[in-house]
Every structure is written in structure tokens, then in C-alpha cells.
Design a protein around this motif. Structure first.
Motif, short mmCIF file in Angstrom:
data_model
loop_
_atom_site.label_atom_id
_atom_site.label_comp_id
_atom_site.label_asym_id
_atom_site.label_seq_id
_atom_site.Cartn_x
_atom_site.Cartn_y
_atom_site.Cartn_z
N GLU A 246 -64.68 -70.36 -28.23
CA GLU A 246 -63.91 -70.65 -27.02
C GLU A 246 -62.52 -70.04 -27.08
O GLU A 246 -61.87 -69.87 -26.07
N VAL A 247 -62.04 -69.76 -28.30
CA VAL A 247 -60.71 -69.15 -28.41
C VAL A 247 -60.82 -67.68 -28.80
O VAL A 247 -59.85 -67.07 -29.20
N TYR A 248 -61.99 -67.09 -28.68
CA TYR A 248 -62.18 -65.69 -29.07
C TYR A 248 -61.21 -64.76 -28.34
O TYR A 248 -60.57 -63.92 -28.96
N PRO A 249 -61.04 -64.91 -27.02
CA PRO A 249 -60.12 -64.00 -26.32
C PRO A 249 -58.68 -64.12 -26.80
O PRO A 249 -57.92 -63.17 -26.70
N TYR A 250 -58.29 -65.29 -27.31
CA TYR A 250 -56.90 -65.48 -27.71
C TYR A 250 -56.55 -64.61 -28.92
O TYR A 250 -55.42 -64.19 -29.07
N PHE A 251 -57.52 -64.39 -29.81
CA PHE A 251 -57.22 -63.66 -31.04
C PHE A 251 -57.70 -62.21 -30.97
O PHE A 251 -57.28 -61.41 -31.79
N PRO A 253 -55.76 -60.01 -27.56
CA PRO A 253 -54.73 -59.44 -26.96
C PRO A 253 -54.11 -58.52 -27.88
O PRO A 253 -53.74 -57.43 -27.71
N GLU A 254 -54.79 -58.70 -29.75
CA GLU A 254 -54.13 -58.08 -30.93
C GLU A 254 -55.09 -57.18 -31.70
O GLU A 254 -54.73 -56.07 -32.09
N TRP A 255 -56.40 -57.60 -32.01
CA TRP A 255 -57.34 -56.82 -32.83
C TRP A 255 -57.80 -55.56 -32.11
O TRP A 255 -57.74 -54.47 -32.66
N TYR A 256 -58.26 -55.70 -30.84
CA TYR A 256 -58.85 -54.51 -30.22
C TYR A 256 -57.81 -53.47 -29.84
O TYR A 256 -58.11 -52.28 -29.78
N GLY A 295 -60.68 -42.46 -22.17
CA GLY A 295 -61.91 -43.25 -22.15
C GLY A 295 -61.74 -44.58 -22.87
O GLY A 295 -62.19 -45.62 -22.38
N LEU A 296 -61.08 -44.52 -24.02
CA LEU A 296 -60.82 -45.78 -24.74
C LEU A 296 -59.86 -46.68 -23.94
O LEU A 296 -60.00 -47.91 -23.96
N MET A 297 -58.91 -46.04 -23.25
CA MET A 297 -57.97 -46.82 -22.45
C MET A 297 -58.69 -47.59 -21.34
O MET A 297 -58.34 -48.73 -21.03
N MET A 298 -59.72 -46.99 -20.76
CA MET A 298 -60.48 -47.68 -19.71
C MET A 298 -61.15 -48.94 -20.27
O MET A 298 -61.22 -49.98 -19.59
N LEU A 299 -61.61 -48.85 -21.53
CA LEU A 299 -62.19 -50.03 -22.17
C LEU A 299 -61.12 -51.11 -22.38
O LEU A 299 -61.37 -52.30 -22.19
N VAL A 300 -59.94 -50.66 -22.79
CA VAL A 300 -58.85 -51.61 -23.00
C VAL A 300 -58.48 -52.29 -21.70
O VAL A 300 -58.28 -53.52 -21.65
N LEU A 301 -58.36 -51.53 -20.62
CA LEU A 301 -58.00 -52.12 -19.32
C LEU A 301 -59.05 -53.13 -18.86
O LEU A 301 -58.71 -54.19 -18.31
N GLU A 302 -60.30 -52.78 -19.08
CA GLU A 302 -61.38 -53.70 -18.70
C GLU A 302 -61.30 -55.00 -19.51
O GLU A 302 -61.47 -56.10 -18.97
N LYS A 303 -61.01 -54.86 -20.80
CA LYS A 303 -60.90 -56.04 -21.65
C LYS A 303 -59.69 -56.88 -21.29
O LYS A 303 -59.76 -58.12 -21.24
N CYS A 319 -46.93 -64.56 -23.71
CA CYS A 319 -45.80 -63.75 -24.19
C CYS A 319 -46.23 -62.87 -25.36
O CYS A 319 -45.83 -61.70 -25.44
N HIS A 320 -47.08 -63.42 -26.23
CA HIS A 320 -47.59 -62.62 -27.35
C HIS A 320 -48.44 -61.46 -26.85
O HIS A 320 -48.36 -60.34 -27.37
N LEU A 321 -49.22 -61.72 -25.82
CA LEU A 321 -50.04 -60.67 -25.22
C LEU A 321 -49.16 -59.54 -24.69
O LEU A 321 -49.42 -58.35 -24.94
N VAL A 322 -48.11 -59.90 -23.95
CA VAL A 322 -47.22 -58.89 -23.39
C VAL A 322 -46.57 -58.07 -24.50
O VAL A 322 -46.48 -56.84 -24.42
N ASP A 323 -46.12 -58.76 -25.57
CA ASP A 323 -45.50 -58.05 -26.70
C ASP A 323 -46.46 -57.04 -27.31
O ASP A 323 -46.09 -55.89 -27.60
N GLU A 324 -47.71 -57.45 -27.52
CA GLU A 324 -48.70 -56.56 -28.13
C GLU A 324 -49.02 -55.38 -27.22
O GLU A 324 -49.17 -54.24 -27.69
#
Length: 712
Positions: A246-251, A253-256, A295-303, A319-324
Motif C-alpha cells: 500500500e505504500v509502494y508508490p511512496y518509496f 518518487p526516489e528509486w525509479y 523514451g525513458l522520460m515518457m515512462l517517468v512522466l507516466e509514473k 515535498c520530498h517528491l518535489v525535491d527528488e
């Protein structure tokens, strides 16, 4: 003949024959007691010792051998020679003297020993009395203590019982506090889970586990069991939640984002050396590395588009998401050369919902930071106070931290693709500046009564620093571009007058002008308050100087050496001390404004309240000139080369009052004959008068009393 000569008996006076030595007369001492007989015997021994002079007596000699010893002594000293009898007188004299010395010694010893014995007995008696007294006190005190213990025994028993009850209640209270703390942590975990804040829930569970560790040494088995069961309960729930991702998306905004940058970096050489030559060979204009990155950027935008809605209402995570994302964009453009015209993450952040949330979060965290910096103990202290070259502006820590905060915000939004979004951030920055100005004003009002104090001066330095930095930013290319964008927006919306639009277009004003004007007004008000404070002190110190007898002072020729008026000392000392104090506390530009404002008021005050209010003879005019030119003006020579030019009224008044009589008469005649005409101005300029009007000069001339008697 020797038998006929005898030794004189000290008690009876008759001469003893040699055969009588060692014998005591029976008729003289028959009535004496045993002690007296002992003393007589001792004295007899002394007499015999005296007879033998200083000759040592053998230790083995007893009373029975004494006569023979004496006979030997006389035989030795006199012998058979009749002429030796002449020595008898001298020998008798020596023996008599020795005897008297021995008697004195005996008397001295016999008188001191009883005194010592008596003193020792007296001390022993006193010690005995003290001991008896102490024994009596000890007995009384012992009885009192026993009586008090018997009286207090019931109280001790009651108090002990109450203490036991209190300790029992405290143990119960501590037990309940532990339970309350466990329940509070449990409620917090539940609240965090209800708002999907798994990170805070996990952090609270860690705190609960730490409490469990602290309780391990406790003997409260039920409390330990309750604590352990609660930890296990929430641990299972959090574990299940994390297992369901349930918290997968939270961790993620940093790994991918980091993974995408790694992929681009790892494939750069392959794309440039293997793929790009193939594309170039077939005549294609495609850049393999940039296309791979896009192409990779399109994947990032989708995610990001999928993840951002889940994070919008958690301020910390958003705020952490924006920083990353900002770090990702910076490295993508600076390291990998990704064109800003291609699709990028800033477009996602510029979408209305996300952007408004970004603005809200930036404002919230900025205000929190402002609260923190103003409440800090070092808020008003410059971190460069010990480095003179760096600390020219004497900037307090809170002001420097605030401007750094604004600069960081600028760096975060300057790469937004739309100018309208940048202008919204600019408005946020202006709001923050205004909020900080209001806070500074509130703190300043608390320090109004100490307008020369360290904190008040630090606030003034902060206001000046912020105003200066904003004025510098107004000339920055980035903000000039925003000014042009604002001009276009205002022109479309008709929100500004034509005059204001013209000022923006001609760069006569800037995007920060409103803020700068408010800060400059606050700065001027604070400086004015400081100047008024010092000016009041100076006026109080100048009361005696105003009453100086300028009309009757001796002329300069009557004085060996000119010296400062004693009544001027308080005025000059007050002025000197305040100048030194504020020079140390204010930055250079502020202090320059301060002393110039003070000099302006001081010049008018001395001119109107001291000079125009008095009459001056030759000595008074000379003394005033000496006080001003040799003492007052030099106080400001450290701050400017010609301080007299800031005291124009006083300087020119001294010139008029100290003109020699002939020049003064000539000037008065010229002023009276050519009132308001150019010749009058030329005459004034000739003697060094440029500030004072003709009427003022005429008034000053009338204040002189050293006019010659012309009979008119």
C-alpha cells in the motif's frame, strides 16, 4: 697557723677550723624539724662546694670523704709555703662570691617550683569544674532527647504509615502513566494508518518498541505483557499493510528516478558508439542518446502522473517528491544534456492541482522556517561578527537565513516552463518578504524603549540588508525577464495604470519596488527614532552651554591659550559616546545616514537655540568659534573629510561673529545699501557665506557687541 685560720660561718660569724668541716653546731639547730635539718645539710654542702670553687667534685666522693677532700684542696692551694697564705683573702672572696651565686640559684628554683605546682593545680581544678559542667549538660540533654523521642514516637509511626501510602500511590500513578503512554502511542499509530501515513505509524511503533525495551527490568509482569502484546499487534498490522504494497508508490518518487538516470548514463557509450553511427550512415537526423532519454522520460512522466495523486495530501512526502524531481531534472539537463524543449517533469509539476499544492507546501514550510529562525537564540547575532572584512553589513543570522530561503525557492521554480507559474512563485516570495517585514516590525516595537540597544540595531541592519539584496535582485536577468512577463500579463488584464505600465516597460521600477519601498520606510522610521533619542540626550547635555555668558568672556588676546568651554564637555562627551556605540552596532551605510541626520538637527539646534539666542562680545565669539571648529567638528572627521560642511549654519554664523570690526562694518553697510541685490550676494560669498540668507547675516551682525562708538 693553718689551724688557727678558719672559714667564716655564714650563720654564726665564727671561724670554723679545718677539723670542724662537715659538722653542724648542735646548740643552734637543735630545735629545727627534719625538713629544716635537710635544708641545713644542703646549704652546708653548698658552702663546701663554694670552698672548693669551680673544682669538680668526684662522683665517688660522699659526705664521709668530704673533710679529707677539703684538706687536700687547702693543701694544694696553700701547701707548706707560708707565703701562699697571702692567697687566702682572695680565695675567701672567690668562695664567698660563688656561695652567693649558688644561694641565688637555689632561691630562684625554690620560688618557681611552687608557683608552677600551684598553676597546675589551679588548671586541674578548672578542668574538673568544666568537666562536671559538661557532664551535667550531657545528662540534661540526654533526658531532653529521650523525652522528645517518647513524645514524637506516635508522630513517627503515623508519618511512616503516610509515607508508605504515598509511595504506594506513586507506584500506582507511575503504572497508570505507563499505560496512558502506551495507549497514546497506540492511538497515534491508529490515526496515522487512517490517513495512510505509514511512515509516521512505523516511526511511532519504533518509539513503542523502545519503551518495551526500557520496561524489561521492571517486575510488573502484567504491564510487560500488555506492552509486548500491543507492540506485536501493531507490528502485524503494519507488516500486512507493507506486504500488500500500500505504500509502494511512496518509496518508488526516489528509486525509479535514480534508476532512469543510471540507465541513461550506462547506455551513453553504447548509443554514441554503436547506434548513432548506424543512424548517421542511413542519413537519419535522429540523436540516439536523446531519443533514448526521451523514451525513458515518457515512462517517468507516466509514473509520476500515477503517483502524485497519492501524495498530494501528505506534506512531507509531497515535498520530498518535489525535491527528488527537481534534483532529477537538474542532473538530466546539466549532466546528460537533455534539451529543455523536450517533455520533462516540470510540466507535470506545472499542472494546476499539483502546482497549487506545491505553492501551498512551499508557503507552509517557509513560514515554519521563519518561525524557527526568529525564535533562535542566535537570531540577531551575525555569524561573521568576528570577521571584519566579511561583516561590513552586520547582518543578523535571521535575515541572512531568510534571504537564503528566498534564493532556494527561486532555484526551485526558475526552470518552470510557463512564465505565469513563475510569476505566481514570485508573488509567494513577495508575500513572504512582507510577512517577514511585519514580524520584524513587531519585534522592533517591543524594543522601542531601547532604540539604541543591540537588538534594535540588529533589526535595523536586517531591514537594510533585505532591502539591499532585493534591489540587487531587481537587476538580475531572471527577474528582469519576470518583469517583462508581468508587464505582458498586466497589459492583458488591465490591472495597472498606463503610468505604472510605462515605468515597468522603461525599467524605472522593478518587481520588488513595493517591498523595497515598505522596507525603506521602516528603515527611515527606525533611524529617525534613533536620531531623536540621541538628539534629546544631546539637548539635555547642552543646557549649561546654552547659558554660557557669551557677552562677558575675555578676549583671545587676554588668554594665554584657548581651551574648550567647561559647559561644552557634557555635550561633546554624550555625542562622542553615542557615535562610537552606534558605529559599532550599525552597518556602514546606516551609520552614515544616522550621523548625517543627527548633524542636520544639531546644526539647526546650535544655530537657533545657542547662537541666535545670545549676544557675543569679541571673547564670546572667539570662544564659540574655538568650541565648534576645534572640538565639535573634529568629532565627525573620522566619518568625512570636511565635517564643517555639514554644519553650514554654525560655520557661517561663526564667520560672521568673528569678522574683524572693519570687515563687519563694511559688510553691514553693503547689506543695508543693496538689499536683495547681486552685490550683496557677492559680498557674502567673498567672506565665505553661502548658506545663510542676507536677513540672517544682518541678525547675526546685530548680535555682536564689539562695535566701535561712532557717536551715532
Amino acid at each position: 697557723m693553718l689551724a688557727a685560720q678558719g672559714a667564716e660561718d655564714p650563720h654564726g660569724g665564727r671561724m670554723l677550723l679545718a677539723g670542724d668541716f662537715g659538722k653542724a653546731p648542735a646548740t643552734r639547730y637543735c630545735s629545727e624539724n627534719g625538713d629544716q635539718r635537710k635544708n641545713i645539710k644542703e646549704k652546708s654542702d653548698i658552702n663546701i662546694a663554694a670552698l672548693v670553687g669551680n673544682e669538680p667534685v668526684c662522683e665517688g666522693t660522699d659526705n664521709g670523704d668530704l673533710p679529707s677532700y677539703v684538706a687536700e684542696f687547702i693543701e694544694k692551694e696553700v701547701g707548706n709555703d707560708l707565703k701562699s697564705l697571702k692567697k687566702l683573702d682572695k680565695l675567701i672572696e672567690q668562695m664567698t662570691e660563688s656561695k652567693m651565686q649558688l644561694e641565688e640559684q637555689v632561691l630562684t628554683v625554690s620560688s618557681e617550683i611552687p608557683k608552677r605546682i600551684q598553676s597546675a593545680l589551679k588548671n586541674a581544678e578548672e578542668s574538673k569544674q568544666f568537666l562536671n559542667h559538661f557532664l551535667e549538660q550531657e545528662s540534661h540533654l540526654f533526658s531532653s532527647i529521650n523525652s522528645h523521642l517518647l513524645t514524637a514516637q506516635p508522630w513517627i509511626e503515623d508519618l511512616g504509615a503516610m509515607i508508605n501510602q504515598i509511595e504506594e500511590i506513586e507506584r500506582h500513578l507511575a503504572y497508570l502513566k505507563w499505560i496512558s503512554q502506551i495507549e497514546e502511542l497506540s492511538d497515534n499509530i491508529q490515526q496515522y494508518l487512517m490517513t495512510n501515513n505509514v511512515l509516521e505509524a512505523a516511526s511511532t511503533l519504533v518509539s513503542m518498541a523502545e519503551l518495551d525495551i526500557r520496561l524489561q527490568e521492571s517486575s510488573c509482569t502484567h504491564l510487560l505483557g500488555f506492552m509486548r502484546a500491543t507492540v506485536k499487534f501493531w507490528h502485524k498490522i503494519l507488516k500486512d499493510k507493507l506486504t500488500r504494497q500500500e505504500v509502494y508508490p511512496y518509496f518508488m518518487p526516489e528509486w525509479y528516478l535514480a534508476q532512469v538516470l543510471m540507465w541513461i548514463g550506462n547506455h551513453t557509450q553504447f548509443l554514441d558508439e554503436k547506434i548513432q553511427p548506424i543512424l548517421d550512415k542511413v542519413g537519419s537526423s535522429v540523436n540516439a542518446r536523446l531519443e533514448f532519454s526521451r523514451g525513458l522520460m515518457m515512462l517517468v512522466l507516466e509514473k509520476l502522473a500515477a503517483d502524485i495523486p497519492c501524495l498530494l495530501y501528505d506534506d512531507s512526502l509531497f515535498c520530498h517528491l518535489v525535491d527528488e524531481v527537481l534534483l532529477f531534472e537538474r542532473e538530466l539537463h546539466s549532466v546528460h544534456g537533455y534539451p529543455s524543449t523536450f517533455a520533462n517533469c516540470m510540466h507535470i509539476l506545472s499542472e494546476e492541482t499539483c502546482f497549487q499544492r506545491w505553492l501551498t507546501v512551499e508557503r507552509k514550510f517557509a513560514l515554519q522556517k521563519m518561525d524557527s529562525m526568529l525564535s533562535s537564540e542566535a537570531a540577531w547575532i551575525s555569524q561573521y561578527k568576528d570577521i571584519t572584512d566579511v561583516d561590513e553589513m552586520k547582518v543578523p543570522d535571521c535575515a541572512e537565513t531568510f534571504m537564503t530561503l528566498l534564493l532556494v525557492i527561486t532555484d526551485r521554480y526558475k526552470n518552470l516552463p510557463a512564465a505565469s507559474r513563475k510569476l505566481q512563485f514570485l508573488e509567494l516570495q513577495k508575500d513572504l518578504v512582507d510577512d517577514f517585514r511585519i514580524r520584524l516590525t513587531q519585534v522592533m516595537k517591543e524594543e522601542t524603549r531601547a532604540s539604541l540597544g543591540f537588538r534594535y540595531c540588529a533589526i535595523l541592519n536586517a531591514v537594510n540588508y533585505i532591502s539591499t539584496v532585493l534591489a540587487d535582485w531587481a537587476d538580475n536577468v531572471f527577474f528582469l525577464q519576470l518583469q517583462q512577463a508581468a508587464l505582458e500579463v498586466f497589459a492583458e488584464n488591465n490591472t495597472l495604470s498606463k503610468l505604472q505600465l510605462g515605468q515597468l516597460a522603461s525599467m524605472e521600477s522593478s518587481v520588488f519596488d513595493d517591498m523595497i519601498n515598505l522596507l525603506e520606510r521602516l528603515k527611515h522610521d527606525m533611524l529617525t527614532r534613533q536620531v531623536d533619542h540621541v538628539f534629546r540626550e544631546v539637548k539635555d547635555a547642552a543646557k549649561l552651554y546654552k547659558k554660557e555668558r557669551w557677552l562677558s568672556l575675555p578676549s583671545q588676546s587676554e588668554q594665554a591659550v584657548m581651551s574648550l568651554s567647561s559647559s561644552a564637555c557634557p555635550l561633546l562627551l554624550t555625542l562622542r559616546d553615542r557615535l562610537l556605540q552606534l558605529e559599532q552596532q550599525l552597518c556602514f551605510s546606516l551609520f552614515k545616514i544616522f550621523w548625517q541626520m543627527l548633524v542636520e538637527k544639531l546644526d539647526i539646534y546650535i544655530y537657533q537655540e545657542i547662537i541666535l539666542a545670545n549676544h557675543f562680545n569679541e571673547g564670546g565669539a572667539a570662544q564659540l568659534h574655538f568650541d565648534m571648529t576645534r572640538n565639535l567638528f573634529p568629532l565627525f572627521s573620522h566619518y568625512c573629510k570636511r565635517p564643517e560642511n555639514y554644519f553650514k549654519h554654525v560655520k557661517e554664523a561663526c564667520i560672521v561673529l568673528n569678522l574683524n570690526t572693519g570687515s563687519a562694518l563694511l559688510l553691514r553697510d553693503v547689506l543695508q545699501s543693496t538689499s536683495g541685490q547681486p552685490p550683496a550676494t557677492a559680498a557674502l560669498n567673498e567672506v565665505g557665506i553661502y548658506k545663510l540668507a542676507q536677513q540672517d547675516v544682518e541678525i547675526l551682525l546685530n548680535l555682536r557687541t564689539n562695535w566701535p562708538n561712532t557717536g551715532k
